[in-house]
Design a protein around this motif. Structure first.
Motif, PDB file in Angstrom:
ATOM      1  N   LYS A  60       0.840  -1.207   0.000  1.00 14.93           N
ATOM      2  CA  LYS A  60       0.000   0.000   0.000  1.00 14.93           C
ATOM      3  C   LYS A  60       0.868   1.248   0.000  1.00 14.93           C
ATOM      4  O   LYS A  60       0.628   2.198  -0.761  1.00 14.93           O
ATOM      5  N   ALA A  81       2.554   1.660  -3.327  1.00 13.09           N
ATOM      6  CA  ALA A  81       1.608   2.165  -4.332  1.00 13.09           C
ATOM      7  C   ALA A  81       1.369   3.657  -4.151  1.00 13.09           C
ATOM      8  O   ALA A  81       1.285   4.414  -5.131  1.00 13.09           O
ATOM      9  N   GLU A  82       1.250   4.103  -2.877  1.00 20.85           N
ATOM     10  CA  GLU A  82       1.055   5.526  -2.599  1.00 20.85           C
ATOM     11  C   GLU A  82       2.261   6.336  -3.056  1.00 20.85           C
ATOM     12  O   GLU A  82       2.114   7.430  -3.630  1.00 20.85           O
ATOM     13  N   GLU A  83       3.469   5.811  -2.782  1.00 20.67           N
ATOM     14  CA  GLU A  83       4.679   6.514  -3.194  1.00 20.67           C
ATOM     15  C   GLU A  83       4.763   6.593  -4.717  1.00 20.67           C
ATOM     16  O   GLU A  83       5.165   7.628  -5.270  1.00 20.67           O
ATOM     17  N   GLU A  84       4.413   5.496  -5.386  1.00 17.18           N
ATOM     18  CA  GLU A  84       4.434   5.503  -6.850  1.00 17.18           C
ATOM     19  C   GLU A  84       3.403   6.482  -7.406  1.00 17.18           C
ATOM     20  O   GLU A  84       3.672   7.189  -8.385  1.00 17.18           O
ATOM     21  N   GLU A  85       2.232   6.518  -6.770  1.00 18.86           N
ATOM     22  CA  GLU A  85       1.190   7.450  -7.209  1.00 18.86           C
ATOM     23  C   GLU A  85       1.638   8.884  -6.993  1.00 18.86           C
ATOM     24  O   GLU A  85       1.418   9.755  -7.855  1.00 18.86           O
ATOM     25  N   LYS A  86       2.275   9.118  -5.833  1.00 15.01           N
ATOM     26  CA  LYS A  86       2.773  10.460  -5.536  1.00 15.01           C
ATOM     27  C   LYS A  86       3.860  10.861  -6.530  1.00 15.01           C
ATOM     28  O   LYS A  86       3.880  11.988  -7.035  1.00 15.01           O
ATOM     29  N   SER A  87       4.772   9.913  -6.804  1.00 15.96           N
ATOM     30  CA  SER A  87       5.841  10.187  -7.758  1.00 15.96           C
ATOM     31  C   SER A  87       5.274  10.442  -9.155  1.00 15.96           C
ATOM     32  O   SER A  87       5.741  11.334  -9.872  1.00 15.96           O
ATOM     33  N   LYS A  88       4.249   9.679  -9.499  1.00 15.83           N
ATOM     34  CA  LYS A  88       3.609   9.857 -10.799  1.00 15.83           C
ATOM     35  C   LYS A  88       2.946  11.226 -10.895  1.00 15.83           C
ATOM     36  O   LYS A  88       3.032  11.902 -11.937  1.00 15.83           O
ATOM     37  N   ALA A  89       2.275  11.630  -9.792  1.00 17.77           N
ATOM     38  CA  ALA A  89       1.619  12.934  -9.783  1.00 17.77           C
ATOM     39  C   ALA A  89       2.645  14.060  -9.881  1.00 17.77           C
ATOM     40  O   ALA A  89       2.427  15.065 -10.583  1.00 17.77           O
ATOM     41  N   GLU A  90       3.774  13.903  -9.172  1.00 18.44           N
ATOM     42  CA  GLU A  90       4.828  14.921  -9.231  1.00 18.44           C
ATOM     43  C   GLU A  90       5.400  15.027 -10.638  1.00 18.44           C
ATOM     44  O   GLU A  90       5.668  16.131 -11.126  1.00 18.44           O
ATOM     45  N   GLU A  94       3.836  14.276 -13.378  1.00 16.00           N
ATOM     46  CA  GLU A  94       2.807  14.871 -14.230  1.00 16.00           C
ATOM     47  C   GLU A  94       2.745  16.382 -14.019  1.00 16.00           C
ATOM     48  O   GLU A  94       2.608  17.157 -14.979  1.00 16.00           O
TER      49      GLU A  94
END
Length: 498
Positions: free
Chosen positions: A461, A464-473, A475
């Motif tokens: 979890k 996944a949050e870190e990957e989502e955060k990295s993806k958002a950054e 973007e």
């Protein structure tokens, strides 16, 4: 009596003297012609027929299955009547296995007809380019019988011997695990092309952590293949089958191979491609494999750079002239690298060479199936693609029964929910379930598994949050760069207008 011995002694001495003069003074090409006519004369005068069965065929490339079958038949049916025997140890037998010694003779009776078998060996001396003398032994059996029984012996007796010998070999053989040797060891006095150890891996389909329905489909497929000799011949295909095992590390690919070998009672050839010099050497290795076997190439995506044309990777140092010593070292290292190509591998496992032996399974394993060339894993080469997935509840129940000898527990419901939500390999689940001391019981191990899976779920979890955060950054950064580029472009356009 003494006079008779003296006469025989003189005769033997005379014969040896004549033979020595014949070998020394008669040229080789003339001797060859004389020997041809001599054997023809013996054929006209003799009432007996001789059939020779050699140990190797195809110029020594392949071991003769008929030779092995005859040896098995004679060891079982006539060894008790031989005067000299060879004692071979077998780890699958409590007693010694006896076979005929070299230059030994035994009789056999079939349908009231007597025949004789001779075990012979011929030693050939050759000289290598380096001046070293090499010695090669060529063994063969000779069957001798009266010519009036020619039809019955050829049509019935030989078929009987080969059929019985092959059946004996299957019953008595010791299953083995083979690995290929470097070509520098391919000599009779060394290990040959393959080294082997007894195969005693305990894995079975019953102990394999996998969905029961999936296991049953695989077992039916294997049974169908093992009984499919006539079917494969009818459809015009070599009697072989390819399996591709793919999935993350720790999902049981090697265990699956052992389970298949134990289920079919096959030998295993673990082929290490990185030690194979070139395509020709690969073909010779596969020719030495026997039927009723599994040829395994593990981690096929890591074994070689399987492309049509291989390129050597060299560091670019920007210098115009390289050191000669470094060049020599690079050349030696390049010569040691395998030159097996994708085309050579495909031809060996699925081309004309693939039909040189029957009843063979070829298995590739990989952690990253997407990296493989589509030509390598297409249907017809790798017929059955088996995904080895993460541990789910059905696989967990098999592991719990194997390691803890339990089939139910109050936490099974919780474990089922967690395993459906968390990716955990069967190897990790098995290690968690295994008791670490005599004081640990099934209840302790089950609770430890629940805790471990919950921790893995939390890690997944957070990841996944870190990957989502990295993806958002990323973007956000991409949008910001795009806006800056648009502003810069607008500024340039405004400056041009001015």
């Amino acid at each position: 009596m003494l006079e008779t011995v003296a006469i025989w002694g003189k005769m033997v001495t005379s014969i040896m003297l004549i033979w020595a003069m014949y070998s020394q003074y008669i040229p080789r090409h003339i001797r060859s012609h004389l020997e041809i006519y001599f054997y023809k004369l013996l054929g006209w005068l003799s009432f007996y027929v001789h059939i020779k069965f050699t140990e190797h065929i195809d110029e020594g490339l392949k071991r003769s299955e008929n030779y092995d079958a005859i040896r098995n038949y004679l060891s079982t049916n006539t060894a008790a009547r031989a005067q000299r025997l060879k004692a071979n140890e077998s780890k699958n037998s409590k007693s010694l296995v006896l076979s005929m010694d070299d230059h030994e003779e035994v009789e056999d009776v079939f349908n009231g007809v007597k025949v004789k078998w001779y075990s012979n060996v011929k030693v050939t001396q050759t000289q290598s380019n380096y001046g070293r003398n090499n010695s090669y032994e060529r063994r063969f059996f000779t069957l001798t019988f009266h010519r009036r029984h020619r039809g019955m012996i050829i049509d019935t007796y030989i078929t009987h011997v080969l059929r019985e010998g092959k059946a004996i070999g299957v019953r008595n053989r010791e299953r083995k695990l083979y690995t290929n040797n470097s070509s520098s060891e391919w000599y009779p006095w060394m290990s040959g092309k393959w080294s082997n150890v007894p195969f005693h891996h305990p894995a079975t389909f019953e102990t394999l952590a996998m969905d029961p329905e999936k296991k049953e489909r695989i077992k039916k497929d294997l049974v169908k293949f093992s009984k499919g000799k006539d079917y494969y011949k009818k459809v015009g295909k070599a009697w072989k089958r390819g399996y591709l095992l793919f999935g993350p590390p720790g999902t049981g690919k090697s265990t699956m191979i052992s389970a298949i070998a134990n289920f079919l009672d096959y030998d295993v050839y673990d082929l290490e491609l990185t030690t194979v010099k070139d395509n020709s050497e690969l073909k010779k290795l596969l020719l030495e494999t026997q039927g009723k076997s599994i040829v395994v190439i593990e981690d096929i995506d890591c074994s070689l750079d399987l492309t049509g044309q291989r390129k050597t990777k060299k560091e670019e140092d920007g210098e115009e002239e390289k050191d000669k010593k470094k060049e020599k070292k690079d050349k030696e290292e390049d010569e040691k690298k395998s030159k097996v190509t994708l085309s050579g591998l495909l031809n060996s496992i699925d081309g004309l060479w693939s039909a040189c032996s029957d009843e063979k399974i070829i298995i590739f394993t990989t952690n990253f199936v997407d990296k493989l060339d589509p030509a390598l894993i297409r249907r017809g080469r790798m017929d059955n693609h088996i995904e080895m997935s993460y541990c789910r509840f059905e696989a967990f129940k098999v592991l719990a029964k194997n390691y803890l000898e339990i089939e139910s527990h109050e936490l099974y419901g919780e474990i089922e929910r967690l395993l459906e939500e968390t990716d955990m390999s069967p190897a990790d689940v098995a290690e968690t379930l295994m008791p670490k001391s005599d004081e640990e019981d099934a209840d302790v191990c089950i609770k430890r598994l629940v805790k471990t899976v919950e921790e893995e779920k939390e890690k997944a979890k957070k990841l996944a949050e870190e990957e989502e955060k990295s993806k958002a950054e990323k973007e956000e950064k991409r949008k910001k760069n795009k806006e800056e580029e648009a502003d810069n472009k607008k500024t340039e356009e405004d400056e041009k207008k001015v």
